[in-house]
Design an enzyme around this catalytic site. Structure first.
Site, short mmCIF file in Angstrom:
data_model
loop_
_atom_site.label_atom_id
_atom_site.label_comp_id
_atom_site.label_asym_id
_atom_site.label_seq_id
_atom_site.Cartn_x
_atom_site.Cartn_y
_atom_site.Cartn_z
N HIS A 26 21.24 -34.27 -10.23
CA HIS A 26 20.50 -34.67 -9.01
C HIS A 26 19.04 -34.31 -9.10
O HIS A 26 18.41 -34.02 -8.10
CB HIS A 26 21.16 -34.01 -7.79
CG HIS A 26 22.61 -34.32 -7.66
ND1 HIS A 26 23.10 -35.54 -7.24
CD2 HIS A 26 23.70 -33.61 -8.00
CE1 HIS A 26 24.41 -35.54 -7.26
NE2 HIS A 26 24.81 -34.38 -7.73
N GLU B 6 9.27 -13.12 -12.31
CA GLU B 6 8.49 -12.05 -11.64
C GLU B 6 7.93 -11.03 -12.61
O GLU B 6 6.98 -10.33 -12.29
CB GLU B 6 9.31 -11.38 -10.55
CG GLU B 6 10.44 -10.50 -11.00
CD GLU B 6 11.06 -9.75 -9.81
OE1 GLU B 6 10.35 -9.43 -8.85
OE2 GLU B 6 12.27 -9.49 -9.87
N TRP C 133 -2.77 -2.40 -1.72
CA TRP C 133 -2.30 -3.72 -2.12
C TRP C 133 -2.98 -4.68 -1.17
O TRP C 133 -2.67 -4.75 0.01
CB TRP C 133 -0.77 -3.78 -1.98
CG TRP C 133 -0.13 -5.00 -2.54
CD1 TRP C 133 0.21 -5.23 -3.84
CD2 TRP C 133 0.30 -6.17 -1.82
NE1 TRP C 133 0.82 -6.45 -3.98
CE2 TRP C 133 0.88 -7.05 -2.75
CE3 TRP C 133 0.24 -6.55 -0.48
CZ2 TRP C 133 1.41 -8.29 -2.38
CZ3 TRP C 133 0.77 -7.78 -0.11
CH2 TRP C 133 1.33 -8.64 -1.06
N CYS D 126 0.85 -1.21 0.00
CA CYS D 126 0.00 0.00 0.00
C CYS D 126 0.88 1.25 0.00
O CYS D 126 2.01 1.23 0.46
CB CYS D 126 -0.87 0.03 1.24
SG CYS D 126 -1.94 -1.37 1.39
N GLU E 232 19.22 -15.34 -9.78
CA GLU E 232 18.71 -13.98 -10.03
C GLU E 232 18.07 -13.89 -11.42
O GLU E 232 17.00 -13.30 -11.59
CB GLU E 232 19.84 -12.97 -9.89
CG GLU E 232 19.50 -11.54 -10.25
CD GLU E 232 18.37 -10.95 -9.42
OE1 GLU E 232 18.00 -11.55 -8.38
OE2 GLU E 232 17.85 -9.89 -9.80
N ASN F 160 -1.42 1.45 5.83
CA ASN F 160 -0.51 0.48 5.23
C ASN F 160 -0.07 -0.42 6.37
O ASN F 160 0.44 0.06 7.38
CB ASN F 160 0.70 1.18 4.60
CG ASN F 160 1.68 0.17 4.00
OD1 ASN F 160 1.33 -0.99 3.78
ND2 ASN F 160 2.90 0.61 3.75
N GLY F 161 -0.31 -1.73 6.23
CA GLY F 161 0.11 -2.65 7.30
C GLY F 161 -0.99 -3.67 7.55
O GLY F 161 -1.93 -3.82 6.78
C1 AGP Z 1 13.50 -8.40 -6.82
O1 AGP Z 1 13.42 -8.18 -8.22
C2 AGP Z 1 12.16 -8.43 -6.18
N1 AGP Z 1 11.44 -7.24 -6.45
C3 AGP Z 1 12.21 -8.81 -4.71
O2 AGP Z 1 12.71 -10.12 -4.64
C4 AGP Z 1 13.09 -7.93 -3.81
O3 AGP Z 1 14.46 -8.13 -4.10
C5 AGP Z 1 12.84 -8.35 -2.36
O4 AGP Z 1 11.48 -8.08 -2.04
C6 AGP Z 1 13.74 -7.64 -1.34
O5 AGP Z 1 13.51 -6.26 -1.41
P1 AGP Z 1 14.54 -5.30 -0.61
O6 AGP Z 1 15.88 -5.47 -1.26
O7 AGP Z 1 13.98 -3.93 -0.77
O8 AGP Z 1 14.57 -5.75 0.82
#
Ligand code: AGP
Length: 612
Positions: free
Chosen positions: A508, A492, A73, A2, A485, A99-100
């Site tokens: 494996h 994503e 959100w 949010c 990565e 937010n929360g």
């Molecule tokens: C990465 O592309 C994602 N958006 C997500 O995994 C992100 O790295 C993760 O939420 C951690 O966010 P931060 O580095 O702000 O803690």
């Protein structure tokens, strides 16, 4: 997550709120709304994008110099108009954006229902706003801010809230516990937002609220206290975001802009820290605790997602060069384990946003163990940067795209500097190796630039695989985390299922996945593991897999084996992640765009996961 915005001052609040909501879109959301106070409260909210709310507002006449806004959100209750924020109390005295997560909302709701309250939404937020009204109605002497304090004292969970009261229409009340809030200090006006991006260009100085803080904002008065009504000292910080950072420029998406910024951001990360003669690495943010880091018996690095991948690379770097044992932990696991932390352990917390709930919880757990906590973070003023004992800012500039790109390479660059500095202090690196690495690091931005010039070539490769259902990414050594990565980037933003694997693990299990429908992206530069990874490529080809390989420029030895190849310049193996990740970022980007995905705001995702 949010997003919250608020305004109180002499200007009409509505346009300021809408502009702020647009700048918060990158956080990910499914509905948006505003409430304006102009003698009475008017609420306008809709499921969907901010632009849809804006279109709807063309036929409305919003007025008021005090207002709050929200991008939701969804956590409690599906995305729809009723569950959108602002939420209003049953007696229409209070309106609130949140937010929360209010963890005890069910119990509170039952209590309020017993008092005659009725609810229209499924949200925990509506419970909070009715609780505030219920507290307010307990006595004539109770002010709006007292009602907020009383209500919050009954709440467990995380919140960042902005509240307006139709009966006290000269104030805007904000409070925070776990979900960040920033207050921009204007002249006779105040701006509130979940992070500093919407405030850029509106105010030069800000106040970052800490947990349990509450601020009462009136046109010419700013009162900061905590929810126990104890005054809190004000710390004013300069806001150092250039508003130019917040537009896409000539790029179609923020993600592409940020991928192309990497030659500059990697240089900004080491500039001023690696002196021109490459003799000294200066990390000012660590110096007051540096002896404890040099003498650490163990280093623990904790993060989530892409930051966790950067932590894995840091493990290879620090163990190889500084010879300090390293453990890497998912923050979401660490926070619930009973970790064993020794007094000479040092805990790094790595987070682009500095607001990831799991990483902050891990930080707080580490602090309970009394160990030294160090933040590797991109956002100045973020909770992580303020709650760790020391740290290093990665200087990547605002990262708006939900998929992290330039922050990853900046995080890795910081850990290269940390590993080499520690190695030199401990005498665990030969001088010639040190010089080779620091000179090669200085060459990385130019080499990244060369790879970026291949974006159109990578788009041609993307065209071949945009209908894939699954993908497998393989790497060894420093490039195993890069495989993870690359897979995360693809899944994503393009929603194609992708897995990253240590190439040596193929036999494996994953090799069972290989057939002629499976694209296998192999990171295969000419390094110490080259022969091994070529064998893995042969194993994949023998089973009709399609191999897209990231190879060293000029490597002609395995071309016949490959369905597609992307060449990258040669570099030192320890720096290879900074180059190998670039084509994987571009491949994911182009596939996602070709698939018509919302690259900057992928479905279900948020830029900063500030709730569990
Ligand atoms: C990465 O592309 C994602 N958006 C997500 O995994 C992100 O790295 C993760 O939420 C951690 O966010 P931060 O580095 O702000 O803690």
């Amino acid at each position: 997550m949010c997003g919250i915005v608020g305004y109180i001052g002499d200007k009409e609040a509505f346009p300021i709120l809408m502009d702020g909501l647009k700048k918060l879109e990158y956080r990910g959301y499914d509905s948006a709304g505003v409430a304006l106070l102009n003698g009475k409260t008017e609420i306008f909210k809709k499921m969907g994008k901010v632009l849809e709310l804006e279109d709807f507002m063309q036929s409305q006449h919003p007025a008021g110099k005090i207002g709050i806004g929200h991008t939701r959100w969804a956590t409690h209750g599906e995305p729809n108009d009723v569950n959108a924020h602002p939420q209003e109390s049953m007696g229409k005295i209070f309106s609130l954006v949140h937010n929360g997560i209010i963890e005890n909302f069910q119990q509170l709701k039952e209590g309020l229902i017993a008092q005659g309250y009725r609810f229209t939404s499924e949200t925990d937020t509506e419970v909070l706003v009715n609780l505030i009204e219920h507290c307010y109605n307990q006595g004539e002497e109770i002010t709006a801010e007292t009602a907020v304090q009383l209500a919050l004292s009954k709440v467990t969970g995380a919140y960042g809230i902005a509240v307006i009261c139709s009966r006290e229409s000269d104030k805007l009340i904000v409070a925070r516990n776990g979900s960040p809030l920033v207050i921009g200090l204007g002249s006779g006006e105040y701006f509130v937002a979940s992070d500093s991006i919407p405030i850029a260009g509106l105010a030069q100085h800000v106040v970052y609220l800490n947990d349990q803080d509450m601020a009462v904002l009136q046109k010419d008065q700013f009162t900061l206290k905590n929810i126990k009504n104890i005054p809190v000292s004000l710390t004013v910080s300069a806001l150092n975001i250039e508003s130019g950072e917040l537009d896409k420029g000539p790029f179609e998406h923020f993600m592409l802009k940020e991928i192309f910024e990497q030659p500059n951001t990697i240089e900004q990360t080491f500039k001023g820290r690696l002196n021109p003669e490459y003799q000294e690495i200066v990390l000012g943010g660590l110096m007051h605790v540096y002896p404890r880091i040099v003498n650490a018996s163990r280093i623990v690095i904790i993060g989530c997602g892409t930051s966790w991948h950067a932590a894995l690379i840091a493990e290879y770097l620090i163990e190889e060069y500084a010879r300090i044992p390293v453990d890497v932990e998912y923050a979401s696991e660490f926070r619930y384990r009973k970790p064993v932390l020794g007094e000479n352990d040092v805990v790094f917390l790595i987070s682009q946003s500095g607001e990831t709930a799991d990483t902050l919880a891990a930080l707080r757990l580490a602090r309970e163990h009394g160990v030294l906590t160090l933040g590797i973070c991109n956002v100045v003023g973020s909770s992580l940067s303020r709650e760790t004992d020391a740290g290093v800012f990665i200087h990547a500039g605002s990262e708006i795209g939900v998929a992290s790109t330039k922050a990853f390479t900046a995080q890795v660059t910081v850990f290269v500097l940390i590993a080499l500095k520690l190695a030199r202090s401990k005498g665990t690196i030969q001088e010639d190796e040190y010089q080779t690495l620091v000179h090669e690091l200085a060459e990385i931005p130019a080499k990244v630039n060369l790879i970026l010039q291949k974006s159109e070539q990578i788009k041609v490769v993307a065209l071949k695989y945009l209908d894939a259902i699954n993908a497998l990414y393989l790497g060894r050594g420093y490039l195993f985390p890069v495989a993870l990565e690359g897979a995360l980037k693809l899944k994503e933003i393009s929603y194609i299922h992708a897995e990253g694997y240590a190439a040596g693990e193929m036999k494996h299990g994953p090799i069972a996945l290989v057939d002629n429908n499976l694209p296998v992206i192999v990171i295969a530069p000419q390094d110490a593991w080259y022969e091994k990874i070529v064998s893995n490529i042969q194993e994949v080809k023998a089973r009709k897999g399609n191999v897209i390989a990231i190879i060293t420029e000029g490597d002609t030895g395995i071309k016949e084996l490959l369905d597609d190849k992307i060449e990258i310049p040669e570099t030192h193996p320890a720096l290879a992640p900074l180059l190998a990740v670039i084509p994987l970022q571009l491949l994911a980007y182009h596939i996602a765009v070709l698939r018509g995905c919302h690259v900057d705001q992928p479905r279900n995702l948020a830029k900063s996961v500030t709730v569990e």
